[in-house]
Design a protein around this motif. Structure first.
Motif, PDB file in Angstrom:
ATOM      1  N   LEU A 136       1.021  -1.121   0.168  1.00 38.06           N
ATOM      2  CA  LEU A 136      -0.071  -0.069   0.025  1.00 38.06           C
ATOM      3  C   LEU A 136       0.876   1.147  -0.132  1.00 38.06           C
ATOM      4  CD1 LEU A 136      -2.784  -0.972   2.667  1.00 38.06           C
ATOM      5  CD2 LEU A 136      -2.973  -1.290   0.236  1.00 38.06           C
ATOM      6  N   GLU A 137       0.515   2.289  -0.680  1.00 39.57           N
ATOM      7  CA  GLU A 137       1.144   3.564  -0.665  1.00 39.57           C
ATOM      8  C   GLU A 137       0.200   4.612  -0.346  1.00 39.57           C
ATOM      9  OE1 GLU A 137       2.973   6.365  -4.520  1.00 39.57           O
ATOM     10  OE2 GLU A 137       2.859   4.253  -4.604  1.00 39.57           O
ATOM     11  N   ILE A 138       0.565   5.576   0.306  1.00 35.58           N
ATOM     12  CA  ILE A 138      -0.134   6.943   0.613  1.00 35.58           C
ATOM     13  C   ILE A 138      -0.149   8.038  -0.486  1.00 35.58           C
ATOM     14  CG2 ILE A 138      -0.243   8.799   2.357  1.00 35.58           C
ATOM     15  CD1 ILE A 138       1.206   6.964   4.370  1.00 35.58           C
ATOM     16  N   ILE A 139      -1.149   8.407  -0.783  1.00 35.91           N
ATOM     17  CA  ILE A 139      -1.548   9.588  -1.468  1.00 35.91           C
ATOM     18  C   ILE A 139      -2.017  10.812  -0.922  1.00 35.91           C
ATOM     19  CG2 ILE A 139      -2.550  10.469  -3.743  1.00 35.91           C
ATOM     20  CD1 ILE A 139      -3.119   7.381  -4.595  1.00 35.91           C
ATOM     21  N   LYS A 140      -1.211  11.910  -0.855  1.00 31.51           N
ATOM     22  CA  LYS A 140      -1.560  12.801   0.129  1.00 31.51           C
ATOM     23  C   LYS A 140      -2.746  13.552  -0.705  1.00 31.51           C
ATOM     24  CE  LYS A 140       1.462  12.946   3.263  1.00 31.51           C
ATOM     25  NZ  LYS A 140       1.255  12.712   4.587  1.00 31.51           N
TER      26      LYS A 140
END
Length: 192
Positions: A136-140
């Motif tokens: 999983l990757e965070i997108i601001k």
């Protein structure tokens, strides 16, 4: 309502008023992206996940509006799962009276202290930056709320929460709450 819909090899969502993402972490464990608006939503979400043969390992809150964190307390109390988000969103999830106070500008009158604007407190939370599950990757996505995020899964599914609204929601409410128009607009321009 509360139907489990697959969107990618490891990703699903549970259709409900505030859709809840489900990401398969492997080994029978899943991560929820948001948790529904209240105890009853949390109960239905947990039932759906359990029926699929999964255990909830963690919940990622995209932001702390009550319709996204209201099921945290129920699910966390039943599973012992971790709840992850950014620092300021975690503070509001633990102290949900801050949401209606922020919207009103002071202690809110009774009509603003309901399940749609006042979730049950989340028992404990963790900073997402140091606890994000693999894959999983965070997108601001600031703008709609203080430090809202989206989640990109390694199977190509992107969980965007309230960064995008359907025509039905816009027709129903006419005005969509945006905390910081400049941040929201700047971020949208980057993605166009």
């Amino acid at each position: 309502m509360y139907e489990l819909i697959q969107t990618g090899e490891k990703s699903w969502y549970i259709k409900n008023p505030a859709n809840v993402g489900v990401y398969d972490l492997g080994g029978g464990e899943v991560c929820l992206i948001d948790a529904g608006n209240d105890k009853e939503a949390g109960r239905k979400i947990l039932k759906k996940v359990t029926e699929a043969g999964w255990r909830v390992s963690c919940i990622i809150n995209t932001h702390s509006n009550a319709d996204h964190v209201g099921g945290n307390q129920f699910i966390q109390s039943r599973t012992g799962c971790r709840v992850l988000s950014s620092d300021i969103e975690n503070a509001i999830a633990r102290h949900p009276e801050l949401e209606s106070s922020l919207l009103y500008g002071g202690y809110p009158y009774a009509e603003l202290r309901n399940k749609f604007l006042l979730a049950k407190p989340t028992e404990s939370t963790e900073e997402i930056e140091s606890a994000l599950p693999p894959g999983l990757e965070i997108i601001k996505l600031p703008g709609h709320y203080l430090d809202m995020i989206g989640i990109m899964a390694d199977d190509g599914t992107c969980f965007l929460a309230d960064a995008i609204f359907s025509a039905d929601i816009i027709t129903k409410y006419h005005i969509i709450f945006i905390y910081d128009v400049a941040k929201c607009t700047a971020k949208l321009i980057l993605y166009i």
